[in-house]
Design a protein around this motif. Structure first.
Motif, PDB file in Angstrom:
ATOM      1  N   GLU A 188       2.228  12.260   5.141  1.00  0.00           N
ATOM      2  CA  GLU A 188       1.841  13.332   6.058  1.00  0.00           C
ATOM      3  C   GLU A 188       1.451  12.756   7.415  1.00  0.00           C
ATOM      4  O   GLU A 188       1.768  13.304   8.467  1.00  0.00           O
ATOM      5  CB  GLU A 188       0.670  14.096   5.436  1.00  0.00           C
ATOM      6  CG  GLU A 188       0.133  15.238   6.251  1.00  0.00           C
ATOM      7  CD  GLU A 188       1.139  16.354   6.350  1.00  0.00           C
ATOM      8  OE1 GLU A 188       1.083  17.092   7.341  1.00  0.00           O
ATOM      9  OE2 GLU A 188       2.007  16.475   5.442  1.00  0.00           O
ATOM     10  N   GLN A 189       0.761  11.617   7.370  1.00  0.00           N
ATOM     11  CA  GLN A 189       0.311  11.003   8.607  1.00  0.00           C
ATOM     12  C   GLN A 189       1.468  10.420   9.405  1.00  0.00           C
ATOM     13  O   GLN A 189       1.482  10.487  10.630  1.00  0.00           O
ATOM     14  CB  GLN A 189      -0.689   9.884   8.293  1.00  0.00           C
ATOM     15  CG  GLN A 189      -1.004   8.999   9.472  1.00  0.00           C
ATOM     16  CD  GLN A 189      -2.156   8.038   9.196  1.00  0.00           C
ATOM     17  OE1 GLN A 189      -3.253   8.251   9.657  1.00  0.00           O
ATOM     18  NE2 GLN A 189      -1.893   7.006   8.435  1.00  0.00           N
ATOM     19  N   GLU A 248       0.838  -1.195   0.000  1.00  0.00           N
ATOM     20  CA  GLU A 248       0.000   0.000   0.000  1.00  0.00           C
ATOM     21  C   GLU A 248       0.873   1.245   0.000  1.00  0.00           C
ATOM     22  O   GLU A 248       1.999   1.215   0.490  1.00  0.00           O
ATOM     23  CB  GLU A 248      -0.857   0.040   1.270  1.00  0.00           C
ATOM     24  CG  GLU A 248      -2.123  -0.755   1.241  1.00  0.00           C
ATOM     25  CD  GLU A 248      -2.956  -0.417   2.481  1.00  0.00           C
ATOM     26  OE1 GLU A 248      -4.072   0.049   2.309  1.00  0.00           O
ATOM     27  OE2 GLU A 248      -2.473  -0.617   3.598  1.00  0.00           O
ATOM     28  N   LEU A 271       0.999   7.026   3.817  1.00  0.00           N
ATOM     29  CA  LEU A 271       0.488   8.392   3.970  1.00  0.00           C
ATOM     30  C   LEU A 271       1.574   9.221   4.650  1.00  0.00           C
ATOM     31  O   LEU A 271       1.648   9.310   5.874  1.00  0.00           O
ATOM     32  CB  LEU A 271      -0.795   8.388   4.801  1.00  0.00           C
ATOM     33  CG  LEU A 271      -2.005   7.672   4.199  1.00  0.00           C
ATOM     34  CD1 LEU A 271      -3.169   7.668   5.184  1.00  0.00           C
ATOM     35  CD2 LEU A 271      -2.436   8.354   2.916  1.00  0.00           C
ATOM     36  N   LYS A 313       4.611  11.269   9.353  1.00  0.00           N
ATOM     37  CA  LYS A 313       5.676  12.184   9.718  1.00  0.00           C
ATOM     38  C   LYS A 313       5.623  12.505  11.210  1.00  0.00           C
ATOM     39  O   LYS A 313       4.557  12.805  11.753  1.00  0.00           O
ATOM     40  CB  LYS A 313       5.521  13.469   8.896  1.00  0.00           C
ATOM     41  CG  LYS A 313       6.620  14.469   9.138  1.00  0.00           C
ATOM     42  CD  LYS A 313       6.441  15.668   8.206  1.00  0.00           C
ATOM     43  CE  LYS A 313       7.428  16.750   8.576  1.00  0.00           C
ATOM     44  NZ  LYS A 313       7.202  17.982   7.822  1.00  0.00           N
TER      45      LYS A 313
END
Lengths: 346, 346
Positions: A331-332, A326, A329, A334
């Motif tokens: 941003e998530q 997959e 994400l 970080k």
DNA sequence: GGTGTTTTGAGGTGCGCAACTCATTTTGAG
DNA sequence: CTCAAAATGAGTTGCGCACCTCAAAACACC
């Protein structure tokens, strides 16, 4: 008014039809199984691309009965930050078991490169993913690369080895953390001039060295009225940190700020209070039971924190996403540099 | 040395055997279907409890072919914070579609209670979950309760309605945020005495009122040398905020600090610079393109931020967990009060 | 007792994919 | 052209659960 953010669901059968091949061939391409001509591979890949096909995660997960195994290689010995990470992994146990994930904690001496490298080599083949608090050393780098070659997904945790082929780093930018500490000390000192003390574990540790680098950067460029004293190396031990700092405080009456780069916080606080220098602006790292108390008492002014719960969960999520193929994400996952003061204590 | 955090996987069949009932009965209990005697329900529940059984998420997901629909009810009009939330939802589209989730954005006038209530009522029955930026008003509360009664999972986003039976609130503690702002202004002013200005959208908004409350608390108790001026109500508009603040700055030469509670940041910054009062300590909310620039320029000193990406993802995750009957990872979904200064800009 | 109602059990189907087998077709080398 | 090797297709099974039907059993009431 109502705008849909998702599209309809395709299945592998649709892709097979699109590409003009059979399900078996699509399966072979998808799982890198041998025995498919390159042009066929291309046709399938293109069909997947064209339709931005996403395999159904749940179906894939269900079909592979084998549970995934992840290993967390962490420092042995009492380290509150690491203990927190472990505790948060424990809290996820329901989440993990619902996804048929097995997470194992492996304690080792991460400060000894050869020991750490050996621990990593021993994992090869047994785990789908490995998260490691890594020392940046050639032997460790080689061990990580070997793990990757053996098919495991590897993320570095808290401390990175950028030169290794690890898939991801879960942790903060330590230079920026040091800069933040510098800005806080400088601003909270409030225009006074004087000296600033720095206590670190060791300048040989990558994260400590980077923090000091960032700290000095900001102090030099933005707070010319403050002069930074030579770094004290307290080895993250309370007694030693206290002793070194006490001597320094005795020598310099005009110390107005203090940056504690690593652990040994108890000793640092004790040296300050015993010298009666409570008004020194004190910035450190991490929210633990101790620093929480010091913040509430007003002894510490701010703590730079990397959320250990977030790090634990991000490491697991990233490993899982990597294993499933997959996308991550970014941003998530970080890890942010949190500034924690008394009133926003989490 | 190696310690496993998870246990073996049970299936529904095991639970049925354990409880001495058939699969059908377990299924009925699990999904609250009618026609099961209370003592049977208890037996099944106990068996589930005893073995801490977790349904296999993937299998459950796969079996229910129907996709889940979530609605996000957000303010209409240009609001950078809300636009960010929407953008982050867009970034998740792959994640969403892999889980067969459909998320729809519904723009409405969330500041008009009757309009908002009507929008919510209109959703009833069509959605499995609703996230709403809610005004705290009796009509809205009733609409939320109706949605819950109709079987939808409801979370409030950013702004809460504690008196409604919503399942969860995704947002920050605004009193603590105000306290944090107060501590920052007080500390960054650095011992000088003087006046502090406060600009808000409206004191009628729950979140703004709470922030001001927390701010005043800290200022009164910890910074007696600073006196807080009456709140200016700029209605989150640039022009009005600028005008009001310009007048206030003209009247008081000894303003040393400024807390901007809501939006209208552009106007606030303009008033400050045109009055040549660049040294006033300026603390505001949220990291946007504008506040980012102001922080880098040194015009703003700190921003209190609630990570919009985190809020968007947390809302989706919470709705999904609620819909699946999974436990919520409270620690993960808690929105933290971020202090953002120049050097830890995300 | 008989009747109707409620509760329970047994079983089937399908979700989308992984992983596999085996037969058939295509390809390339000699 | 022949023959083996490689490539491809067709099909099966099972993962654990949701959702459904139908029949059998247990129960309540008169």
């Amino acid at each position: 008014m109502a705008e849909t953010l998702t599209t309809v669901a395709l299945t592998l059968k649709d892709i097979a039809r699109e590409a003009g091949v059979s399900l078996a061939t699509v399966d072979r391409v998808l799982h890198n199984r041998p025995g498919v001509r390159p042009d066929m591979v291309r046709r399938v890949r293109e069909a997947i691309e064209r339709n931005s096909f996403q395999p159904h995660v749940a179906a894939a997960e269900l079909a592979r009965s084998r549970a995934r195994r992840f290993a967390f290689v962490m420092p042995s010995g009492p380290n509150p930050f690491m203990q927190q990470i472990e505790a948060y992994l424990g809290e996820m146990s329901g989440w993990l078991s619902a996804r048929r994930l097995k997470v194992e904690m492996i304690a080792t001496d991460v400060f000894d490169a050869s020991v750490l490298a050996a621990s990593l080599e021993a994992l090869s083949g047994d785990y789908d993913g490995v998260a490691v608090v890594a020392l940046d050393h050639p032997a460790v780098r080689a061990a990580i690369n070997d793990l990757v070659d053996a098919g495991a997904k590897v993320v570095t945790l808290v401390s990175d080895v950028p030169s290794a082929r690890r898939h991801h780093y879960v942790g903060i930018d330590n230079i920026a953390a040091g800069r933040t500490a510098g800005a806080l000390v400088g601003r909270l000192v409030g225009g006074r001039s004087g000296k600033v003390a720095v206590v670190a574990g060791s300048q040989g540790l990558r994260d400590h060295a980077e923090r000091i680098f960032g700290f000095n950067q900001v102090m030099a460029s933005e707070f010319p009225d403050l002069s930074v004293l030579p770094v004290l190396e307290g080895r993250d031990e309370d007694a030693r940190s206290e002793q070194l700092l006490a001597r320094l405080l005795g020598k310099h009456a005009d110390i107005v700020g203090l940056y504690n780069v690593g652990a040994g916080t108890q000793g640092v606080a004790k040296a300050l209070s015993e010298a009666g220098r409570d008004k020194v602006v004190f910035v450190g790292h991490d929210v633990t039971a101790l620093t929480r108390r010091l913040l509430l008492q007003g002894v510490m002014d701010a703590a730079i924190s990397q959320n250990p719960g977030h790090e634990a969960r991000a490491a697991v999520r990233v490993l899982l996403a990597l294993a499933r193929g997959e996308p991550i994400l970014r941003e998530q996952e970080k890890i942010r540099i949190d500034i924690v003061m008394r009133d926003n204590l989490p």
